[in-house]
Design a protein around this motif. Sequence first.
Motif, PDB file in Angstrom:
ATOM      1  N   ARG A 160       3.775  16.434  73.916  1.00 56.49           N
ATOM      2  CA  ARG A 160       4.455  16.083  72.389  1.00 56.49           C
ATOM      3  C   ARG A 160       3.291  16.097  72.007  1.00 56.49           C
ATOM      4  NH1 ARG A 160       8.632  14.375  75.686  1.00 56.49           N
ATOM      5  NH2 ARG A 160       7.952  12.678  76.212  1.00 56.49           N
ATOM      6  N   GLY A 203       0.235  16.594  72.498  1.00 55.41           N
ATOM      7  CA  GLY A 203      -1.042  17.615  71.403  1.00 55.41           C
ATOM      8  C   GLY A 203      -1.624  18.033  72.569  1.00 55.41           C
ATOM      9  N   LEU A 212      10.833  19.026  71.671  1.00 55.96           N
ATOM     10  CA  LEU A 212       9.331  19.393  70.370  1.00 55.96           C
ATOM     11  C   LEU A 212      10.173  19.012  69.590  1.00 55.96           C
ATOM     12  CD1 LEU A 212       7.557  21.705  72.636  1.00 55.96           C
ATOM     13  CD2 LEU A 212       7.759  19.556  72.891  1.00 55.96           C
ATOM     14  N   ASP A 213       9.324  18.305  68.887  1.00 51.94           N
ATOM     15  CA  ASP A 213       9.371  17.903  67.012  1.00 51.94           C
ATOM     16  C   ASP A 213       8.365  19.674  66.443  1.00 51.94           C
ATOM     17  OD1 ASP A 213      10.554  15.866  68.155  1.00 51.94           O
ATOM     18  OD2 ASP A 213       8.333  15.017  67.696  1.00 51.94           O
ATOM     19  N   ARG A 214       7.595  20.656  67.247  1.00 58.21           N
ATOM     20  CA  ARG A 214       6.978  20.864  65.839  1.00 58.21           C
ATOM     21  C   ARG A 214       7.096  22.254  67.569  1.00 58.21           C
ATOM     22  NH1 ARG A 214       2.500  19.364  68.386  1.00 58.21           N
ATOM     23  NH2 ARG A 214       1.733  17.640  68.488  1.00 58.21           N
ATOM     24  N   TRP A 215       6.403  23.614  66.664  1.00 63.01           N
ATOM     25  CA  TRP A 215       6.267  24.796  67.326  1.00 63.01           C
ATOM     26  C   TRP A 215       4.910  24.450  68.446  1.00 63.01           C
ATOM     27  CZ3 TRP A 215       7.577  29.281  64.408  1.00 63.01           C
ATOM     28  CH2 TRP A 215       8.593  29.503  64.054  1.00 63.01           C
ATOM     29  N   VAL A 216       4.758  24.826  69.531  1.00 64.58           N
ATOM     30  CA  VAL A 216       3.363  25.281  70.359  1.00 64.58           C
ATOM     31  C   VAL A 216       2.775  26.451  70.762  1.00 64.58           C
ATOM     32  CG1 VAL A 216       1.842  24.475  71.903  1.00 64.58           C
ATOM     33  CG2 VAL A 216       3.711  22.861  71.088  1.00 64.58           C
ATOM     34  N   ASN A 217       2.550  26.823  69.850  1.00 64.47           N
ATOM     35  CA  ASN A 217       1.265  28.487  69.883  1.00 64.47           C
ATOM     36  C   ASN A 217       0.583  28.325  71.333  1.00 64.47           C
ATOM     37  OD1 ASN A 217       3.689  29.729  68.247  1.00 64.47           O
ATOM     38  ND2 ASN A 217       1.703  28.790  66.262  1.00 64.47           N
TER      39      ASN A 217
END
Length: 187
Positions: free
Chosen positions: A134, A136, A160-165
């Motif tokens: 979370r 990063g 997760l609050d946002r994507w992780v590519n």
Amino acid sequence: MRRLTFAMNVSVDGYVAAPGDDLGWGVPSDELFQFWSDRVGATGLALYGRRLWENMSSHWPTADQQPGATPAHIEFARRWRDVPKVVFSSTSSTVDWNARVFTGDAVAEITRLKAEDGEPLDIGGATLAGAAVRAGLVDEYTLVTAPTLVGSGKPFFPALDRWVNLDLVETRTFPGGVLLTRYETRR
């Protein structure tokens, strides 16, 4: 700066442990066991959540002295004892086997450890790793997927609050239909 890898066995449906922290579905073949042993041997510092630490430290410190210990188990036990370890816990106060306890802000400490020069860091334990994911901080994800559905339990990935590519960097099969996939975080 050190690289941080989150690597664990996982079921096809995404769990690192079945209900009750049952890990019986993830028994490795000799080839997969050697893979994990080599990972431990290449790790500069292992970061453990409390539950994973309790599981590992209940067996590996003396596994090489057990009747019928194989050469592979003897090697893994030695490597496991030798690698420096940090156990993140708010309840455990003492550890042994080349480990120390950290009770403060896990994300701040992992950030500090990553900023140091040195060999790679491995993080294990879904709760601890989830905090690093979370934040990063994870550079690489290594999923060793067993051909098993456990239905529920402790998930590999946190919400997760946002994507992780991610970029796929390796796939490999092991006996019994186990699949290794390695991904690097796209920065």
